[in-house]
Design an enzyme around this catalytic site. Sequence first.
Site, PDB file in Angstrom:
ATOM      1  N   LEU A   1      -7.131   8.611   6.030  1.00 44.15           N
ATOM      2  CA  LEU A   1      -8.487   7.784   6.443  1.00 44.15           C
ATOM      3  C   LEU A   1      -8.779   6.947   5.154  1.00 44.15           C
ATOM      4  O   LEU A   1      -9.237   6.021   4.910  1.00 44.15           O
ATOM      5  CB  LEU A   1      -9.453   8.534   6.747  1.00 44.15           C
TER       6      LEU A   1
ATOM      7  N   HIS B   1      -9.313   1.904   2.113  1.00 40.67           N
ATOM      8  CA  HIS B   1      -8.887   0.929   1.056  1.00 40.67           C
ATOM      9  C   HIS B   1      -8.057  -0.015   1.436  1.00 40.67           C
ATOM     10  O   HIS B   1      -8.205  -1.396   1.171  1.00 40.67           O
ATOM     11  CB  HIS B   1      -8.146   1.871  -0.160  1.00 40.67           C
TER      12      HIS B   1
ATOM     13  N   HIS C   1       0.813  -1.287   0.118  1.00 39.52           N
ATOM     14  CA  HIS C   1      -0.082   0.119   0.145  1.00 39.52           C
ATOM     15  C   HIS C   1       0.842   1.248  -0.197  1.00 39.52           C
ATOM     16  O   HIS C   1       1.449   1.461   1.071  1.00 39.52           O
ATOM     17  CB  HIS C   1      -1.242  -0.035   1.144  1.00 39.52           C
TER      18      HIS C   1
ATOM     19  N   ARG D   1      -7.611  -5.834   3.091  1.00 43.98           N
ATOM     20  CA  ARG D   1      -6.821  -6.531   3.986  1.00 43.98           C
ATOM     21  C   ARG D   1      -7.999  -7.259   5.172  1.00 43.98           C
ATOM     22  O   ARG D   1      -7.391  -8.250   6.049  1.00 43.98           O
ATOM     23  CB  ARG D   1      -5.852  -6.068   4.699  1.00 43.98           C
TER      24      ARG D   1
ATOM     25  N   ARG E   1      21.603 -11.036   9.008  1.00 50.41           N
ATOM     26  CA  ARG E   1      20.047 -10.812   9.097  1.00 50.41           C
ATOM     27  C   ARG E   1      19.727 -11.904   7.967  1.00 50.41           C
ATOM     28  O   ARG E   1      18.401 -12.060   7.861  1.00 50.41           O
ATOM     29  CB  ARG E   1      19.780  -9.741   9.127  1.00 50.41           C
TER      30      ARG E   1
ATOM     31  N   TYR F   1      12.208  -0.455  11.407  1.00 51.56           N
ATOM     32  CA  TYR F   1      13.134  -0.913  12.176  1.00 51.56           C
ATOM     33  C   TYR F   1      14.261  -1.325  11.231  1.00 51.56           C
ATOM     34  O   TYR F   1      13.841  -2.200  10.269  1.00 51.56           O
ATOM     35  CB  TYR F   1      12.917  -1.868  12.866  1.00 51.56           C
TER      36      TYR F   1
END
Lengths: 304, 304, 304, 304
Positions: free
Chosen positions: C210, C215, C112, C220, C193, C120
């Site tokens: 908003l 959306h 999105h 989701r 990592r 992070y």
Amino acid sequence: MQENDIKNIEKMREESKTETMRVVSPEMEKILYKKFPMLDHGFIRVIDYMGTDASIVQAARVSYGVGTKKKQEDRGLINYLMRHGHTTPFEMCEIKLHIKLPIFVMRHWIRHRTANVNEYSARYSVLSNEFYIPELDQIARQSEINKQGKSDIAMDQVKAREIINIIKEVSSDAYEKYAHMLNDMSLARELARTILPVSVYTEVYWKIDLHNLLHFLKLRADSHAQYEIRCYANKILDIVKAWVPFTYDAFVNYRQNAVSVSKKCIELNKRMLKGEKISQENSGLSKGEWMEFINAFELQDFVS
Amino acid sequence: MQENDIKNIEKMREESKTETMRVVSPEMEKILYKKFPMLDHGFIRVIDYMGTDASIVQAARVSYGVGTKKKQEDRGLINYLMRHGHTTPFEMCEIKLHIKLPIFVMRHWIRHRTANVNEYSARYSVLSNEFYIPELDQIARQSEINKQGKSDIAMDQVKAREIINIIKEVSSDAYEKYAHMLNDMSLARELARTILPVSVYTEVYWKIDLHNLLHFLKLRADSHAQYEIRCYANKILDIVKAWVPFTYDAFVNYRQNAVSVSKKCIELNKRMLKGEKISQENSGLSKGEWMEFINAFELQDFVS
Amino acid sequence: MQENDIKNIEKMREESKTETMRVVSPEMEKILYKKFPMLDHGFIRVIDYMGTDASIVQAARVSYGVGTKKKQEDRGLINYLMRHGHTTPFEMCEIKLHIKLPIFVMRHWIRHRTANVNEYSARYSVLSNEFYIPELDQIARQSEINKQGKSDIAMDQVKAREIINIIKEVSSDAYEKYAHMLNDMSLARELARTILPVSVYTEVYWKIDLHNLLHFLKLRADSHAQYEIRCYANKILDIVKAWVPFTYDAFVNYRQNAVSVSKKCIELNKRMLKGEKISQENSGLSKGEWMEFINAFELQDFVS
Amino acid sequence: MQENDIKNIEKMREESKTETMRVVSPEMEKILYKKFPMLDHGFIRVIDYMGTDASIVQAARVSYGVGTKKKQEDRGLINYLMRHGHTTPFEMCEIKLHIKLPIFVMRHWIRHRTANVNEYSARYSVLSNEFYIPELDQIARQSEINKQGKSDIAMDQVKAREIINIIKEVSSDAYEKYAHMLNDMSLARELARTILPVSVYTEVYWKIDLHNLLHFLKLRADSHAQYEIRCYANKILDIVKAWVPFTYDAFVNYRQNAVSVSKKCIELNKRMLKGEKISQENSGLSKGEWMEFINAFELQDFVS
């Protein structure tokens, strides 16, 4: 899926050799669909493009009523647009790439939001047994100075080999269990894939305009970018050179190798030109900013 | 500048007829660079495009591991993507238009943000003496029902002619003074242009991906859009039909002529199918929502 | 870093309890900074917000010259805007969330694009030993019908436990080696990592308006979304309900539970209302489209 | 509509003075909703904001694991982020402005796409009789050097007055006919407004994140921007100073007054520091680039 896909693309290449009224970039046509290997299992391939240097000049002419058709003046206008940050004409060119890359590289890539993306879905399909294993000479200690980077001091060869073995071991073990959970236990793909390391390869179709691509290259072909994404960025730089040679030169001269300098630094430089001896102490700059000033102006030989 | 520009474009058209490896849309090639007149002085012209229906299928295949090369199945997949709102594959096609339009239309157009724009600048160059004068049959009263629209009842011809004369008069008077301030008083262009009405024509290069173009068309080819921008949107619909015929059909069937219906309306429809007589009173809908329900389901003959 | 961060946030919460002239959402204030646990190690926390239902009405009034201060009419206007897809006023509210989630969920989330993100960085900092281990009842076979989903038939308990053990084993083994390469071999974090599975947890600050949030929720919080991201989406729905209750109701009624139906389906529905018996054969719809029609109109009891 | 709107806003201001847990910018609260007059009929007013300097530090800490709560170190970190183009943490602050401005200024404004906009609609509502009439001292000839700008040489007072009279005359004449077509002939608003000059005032709610706002200010508070939009940009700079003082200082030092210099220029500067005499001839720079080099490094006194 990949081989399959390549066959389709090659087929499309042969089939689609046809006439067009659109502007064409001759050097780009030569590399279209060609597979440039990246890292150990990845690649970059140009799928499509729109526009050439001439398209940028044409768009600028609409806005600014400037420009001309003479090659030399086209180059001059593109240099001018680049130097003055008139970026919208560069948005008038577009490129579509097919890229195979490790997920941890994709995670950096996707941060560039002004682009169109279709990525291979591990919910729909099975990932292949391909993981990024670094070259021996890429194994390095954590840098002490650069919190986010590798140290330049090469790592002891024995240790490096040991590390590579660990990475290989973890990858193959994870894939073995992934395959086991899929095939022998018919676990849903969306859950099975969660155990795969971020070094696993994925594929993506990525479409972006030239202005945003140059911004991507400014950040990702930079020495601060992680080595793995830098490899992809450097190859894309070659592609840009073939596609829009004037824009490529302008980018290298006025963006990639340019530095942004503050008023303060300009003042310090003038004091130096007047013959004054400048040091961090009398510069009014913080230690960090002072180092950046020295590097930006390449003053290593001029300051105490 | 326009004529000049057209000559350059036509020249480019002849010069650039050459081979390409890229996918080509045959019907699109036929109309490339052609000038489609719009309103009284405007036009739309396709400058460039990237991709075809096949590119959408190809991108979907990368994501979903689905798709095939068989034409009929391509159409089926595109219909499926459109029906289920899988919009990203449609972003893989791009189009670049050269548009001449009145400023008040441009002001609606520019609200679509996910696009690339280069507009003719009235700070750099002089605007030509071209203003939008509506056709006689476009002159209409303010609608009483629709706060933002025109009434359908045609306006008395005499009045309408009077209005057109006023519009012509204001435009020519403004342009005369614009030219006077520029030529006789050498006023800066950026100030002189401020007296020109929003009906004056401007030009723009506009580049957008197919998904966002379809969103533009959903809103601007709609009966609620102002007539003038709707003319441009309808012409672009023809262009989309030539460019990506499968996508065009899918758009018309599943987006443009589709309606979004709420759970409540589905429930009411079921009550009707069970033979119940439904009226606004027993529907639980507000007057406005009730009317929308009747229109969406075309129930004029079914409800009291 | 998380604990540390939480302390800072709580400190900020106490310190920042102060007066403001800005519009305030009372229910939102009650949950601000509160940590809502998600999955096994994740959470969602509201860090900041801008605007309320009233801000949407206010913005609509500027555009459309409509609206009022009476609560009931505010609700009516918000319903109207939602039903008619007048989405820009909803962009006038903004929310900032602090989210802890597995990387494979983050990979869906980041698709999105119209949002602001700070994640992070595993190049700068060390990841903690936290991996997503599914609940027993979430372990399921691959669905035969839905290429991208899980089957509804629960998996045999013994097998499910076995799978969970494999997932746990792979995670802890990977983390052990990650820690070993970092601590004992001082390998650069950016390389170490790469062996961690996509089930490892990351943290992100995510800010979005908003309209784009709704959306996100439409896609989701949908049954087709993977279970793990759906958990987060459903919690955000609760947050939206507290923040902008009118908008929440309008969204649920006119967007989340609404269906888009094509002209063809409207025609079929009219034939049914006229008493005609409809089956796939005489519907002119493909098998897939027919099923979608039945589901959209909930016609299971009405068709043969 | 405006007065009406103001009353509502002032009412909201009094009513909404209440407690919040959110971070608050004390200086911003003092100016919230206040109306700053712009040009002859325009204004800027802050409607809402989200975040403070502390929010930027907090977001950076999540990404880079850096940062601290000590004020001085916050400033240092913000300077660091600004100098190194780490722009995402600045996206974590948001501002909403209510702006009244001439349409020709709005046309520049709207080119900044990463923002949320609700504009007053002349299809729904009637525009008021307010047009931008320049101050006497703003009337200037077209610049000979700068194709897009005004000359610095003031224009003869008599001529200037004459020009202002023409501008006033055109505006009032257009408005008179606009009102006549609306009131006496009940022409649809969407058509009547087409005769109004681009100097007519409109209103907009504009919401944007701090990073994109700073980009807007870099371009629009610049000496190359047209005077009228520059007035708005400079006022917004004051607002940013009140809102996020550390970020404001960092922006002024490292962005607004910074210059981007190419490798070539750095080399030339080194040659000068070594005592070499540099002129355009031996610089290898084009005339245009040479002038830009002199200006960027402020070398007027150092070169021949």
